[in-house]
Write an enzyme that holds these catalytic residues in place. Structure first.
Site, PDB file in Angstrom:
ATOM      1  N   LYS A 275      58.591  69.359 137.879  1.00  0.00           N
ATOM      2  CA  LYS A 275      58.405  70.403 138.873  1.00  0.00           C
ATOM      3  C   LYS A 275      57.101  71.148 138.582  1.00  0.00           C
ATOM      4  CE  LYS A 275      61.444  73.615 141.330  1.00  0.00           C
ATOM      5  NZ  LYS A 275      62.757  74.280 141.338  1.00  0.00           N
TER       6      LYS A 275
ATOM      7  N   GLU B  53      78.781  77.930 147.636  1.00  0.00           N
ATOM      8  CA  GLU B  53      79.184  79.241 148.167  1.00  0.00           C
ATOM      9  C   GLU B  53      80.697  79.354 148.371  1.00  0.00           C
ATOM     10  OE1 GLU B  53      74.930  78.575 149.002  1.00  0.00           O
ATOM     11  OE2 GLU B  53      76.733  77.380 149.396  1.00  0.00           O
TER      12      GLU B  53
ATOM     13  N   ARG C 196      78.398  79.564 154.849  1.00  0.00           N
ATOM     14  CA  ARG C 196      79.039  78.333 154.399  1.00  0.00           C
ATOM     15  C   ARG C 196      80.420  78.600 153.796  1.00  0.00           C
ATOM     16  NH1 ARG C 196      74.724  74.538 151.393  1.00  0.00           N
ATOM     17  NH2 ARG C 196      74.736  73.167 153.182  1.00  0.00           N
TER      18      ARG C 196
END
Length: 641
Positions: free
Chosen positions: A277, A362, A390
């Protein structure tokens, strides 16, 4: 570059040296645009080479390539006809920072929330099968997608549906266990050997012909035992995927060879690609989390370009609950893979035993918080408004139905700006409003945010869930002074901020309070800070209905089912005979742009609010003074929403 001809057609003819140079050019381009426009930086810098390799093997005109989110798809955008337009990334009228079907035929499935890629790909694959069409389908996911329940549910169906998906897993973790990596590569070489596969199928056919099922099962168990002894369990194999990897995600030739090989097999594969990354940019490599998503920065140093006097609501929230946790050991903080974004980094460092990052889950976070509350903890689930959607079933079934005292810190409520439609938190008032036992609060400034959490956590005996919504906004302030001035308030009471001389009342909530207050003071109107969206402050509202002929509600959320709708329903039940006007967001999805640009589109900036109120005030005064003789022209629209 000519955007009429997608670059993926050209790179097939590039030498590996030319590809290396081109990868560097792409990185520089992404860096310069994101530094100026904001966006996702380190995650996209890590996916350059493997995207080039993927598009040299799989043809987007012939094959279907699905990206799970836009966090890693900027190179995809550059290769699929948007090289020149990339300068407009996340700007009003420009290209989106996420996948968007309206933007390009190569954005096969729109996505801003992680986890949608594999489920969508399975659906596309079945639809093609029903139409007797056969295409290679590739899904690119990040390692974060594998913490998402919807991804795991889809993977669970791969074997049953006979899927042939090729899943590319971009793993940008900092390290991988060496023993797993080496053994995996050895096993991959064996699995991808066509001679081995042919022999395996011949042996299996012979055994079946001889009706020697027991021997076949025995040999299968021996093979599995050897695999588990040397490699350990591989969950992907158990789900019916051929596992390949780990593969160096920055070695184009190595990835290209593997992609060519798996393309030849009519089977499901998971190709485990390891990337760094922030690759190629020193400051992003050193701190990839910090530079995952950035505001405007100096492209050379990575330093933020911002005003030191501005403080975000997220920072105040995180600082305040960290301080309060010193006073009450029952306070627990929960996040769904967003400790930095929600301001919980300091809390996590100071109270690791009371902090839970459960990944992109979630639904789990909501019910987990409910379980904590059952045994006396004081859980706070910090979550962006768009992601809380969600967990709607859990909010109803697990939390509100049982009246569990869970606090939801709903960050990024309202217009978020450059992230656009997938991330705008404009629905939370409406969807929370529908849930019995749910309470909703909206602070109007940083100090009130601090006071609300102080009051809820240390003084209120909660009898059910409470959502505290606050915007993606920065305000002038000094954090130490906010904490020093923290005080107990009654969060359920509305405040009358302006005593007006006209029979017009403005009822504003959250981020809309400050502009409305200035306008009310300018025109001599009654003005209320309605921090309690649910329940309504009935005592205050009864007086407002009695004393005013025009009521204007203002909220940074959709009008349908929102705060204004609740006030209007109550007014109707009391036979209110004045005029009523709801200001908010229309029943449509908002595009991307700066926060103020999008608010202006909805008439919710200072000028828009002032213009609407001036018009309504003028109409009412014209009627009151007999200038307008058509009496019904005013009263016919008294419930004007």
């Amino acid at each position: 570059m000519n955007t009429q001809e997608p670059l993926f057609k050209k790179i097939k003819n590039y030498s590996y040296q030319e590809l290396k140079i081109f990868a560097g050019e792409i990185r520089d381009y992404i860096k310069s645009v994101v530094a100026k426009n904001t966006g996702h930086l380190s995650s996209n810098l890590g996916t350059v080479e493997f995207t080039l390799a993927l598009y040299r093997v799989f043809d987007p005109d012939e094959d279907i390539i699905i990206w799970d989110t836009g966090h890693q798809a900027y190179t995809h955008k550059l290769l699929t006809g948007r090289y020149n337009e990339f300068e407009t990334l996340r700007q009003k009228g420009g290209i989106s920072g996420f996948l968007k079907r309206e933007e390009s035929e190569y954005d096969v499935f729109g996505a801003g929330h992680v986890g949608t890629g594999i489920p969508a790909a399975l659906g596309i694959e079945r639809a093609l099968s029903m139409a007797n069409e056969k295409k290679n389908i590739v899904v690119v996911i990040g390692d974060g997608a594998l913490t998402s329940g919807i991804s795991l549910e889809a993977i669970n169906q791969i074997k049953q549906l006979g899927s042939k998906l090729k899943i590319v897993l971009n793993d940008n973790a900092m390290s991988i266990s060496k023993n797993v990596g080496a053994l995996s590569i050895t096993l991959t070489d064996l699995r991808l050997n066509p001679v081995y596969r042919e022999i395996k199928e011949d042996i299996k056919g012979t055994l079946e012909t001889m009706h020697m099922k027991r021997l076949e099962n025995l040999l299968s168990r021996i093979k599995d035992g050897i695999k588990h002894t040397f490699l350990g369990d591989n969950v992907f194999e158990d789900f019916g995927l051929n596992y390949v990897g780990p593969v160096d995600g920055h070695n184009i030739k190595e990835m290209e060879d593997i992609f060519k090989t798996v393309k030849e097999f009519d089977e499901a594969f998971l190709i485990h690609v390891v990337t760094q990354k922030g690759k190629g940019l020193e400051y992003a490599e050193k701190d990839p989390t910090k530079f995952h998503s950035v505001s405007k920065i100096d492209p050379e140093t990575g330093e933020k370009i911002y005003n030191d006097s501005l403080i975000t609501y997220s920072k105040v929230f995180g600082n305040v609950i960290t301080k309060l946790a010193e006073k009450d050991t029952r306070i627990v903080a929960i996040t769904a893979a967003m400790p930095d974004g929600t301001g919980l980094t300091e809390f996590a460092q100071k109270y690791p035993g009371r902090f839970y990052d459960l990944g992109i889950t979630e639904q789990l976070c909501a019910t987990f918080a409910g379980g904590l509350s059952v045994k006396g903890a004081k859980p706070i689930f910090a979550v962006y408004s768009t992601f809380l959607q969600r967990a709607y079933d859990q909010l109803i079934h697990d939390i509100a139905l049982q009246k569990l005292p869970v606090i939801f810190a709903v960050d990024r409520a309202g217009i978020v700006g450059h992230d656009g439609a997938t991330h705008n938190g404009v629905f939370d008032i409406a969807y929370l409003n529908t849930i019995p036992n749910m309470k909703i609060l909206a602070p109007s400034n940083l100090q009130e945010l601090a006071n609300i959490f102080y009051s809820l956590l240390l003084y209120e005996e909660l009898t059910g869930p409470v959502a505290v919504r606050y915007p993606r906004q920065s305000e002038y302030g000094i954090l130490s002074e906010i904490v020093e001035n923290i005080s107990k308030i009654n969060p359920w009471k509305w405040e009358k901020l302006i005593e007006g001389r006209e029979k017009i009342a403005i009822l504003a909530t959250g981020s809309m309070v400050q502009p409305a207050r200035e306008i009310a003071a300018k025109y001599g109107l009654n003005m209320y800070n309605c921090r309690a969206i649910k329940p309504l402050d009935i005592n205050a509202l009864d007086m407002i209905l009695k004393d005013n002929k025009l009521i204007v509600t203002i909220e940074e959320g959709i009008r349908l089912g929102g705060f204004g709708s609740s006030v209007m329903l109550y007014a109707s039940s009391k036979n209110y005979n004045g005029r009523f006007h709801i200001m908010g967001i229309d029943d449509k999805f908002s595009e991307h742009g700066s926060r103020m640009e999008i608010l202006k589109d909805h008439g919710l900036d200072f000028e828009g609010i002032e213009s609407t109120i001036k018009k309504l005030r003028g109409e009412m005064n014209a009627y009151n003074y007999g200038i307008r003789k058509d009496r019904n022209n005013f009263t016919d629209h008294k419930l004007d929403c």
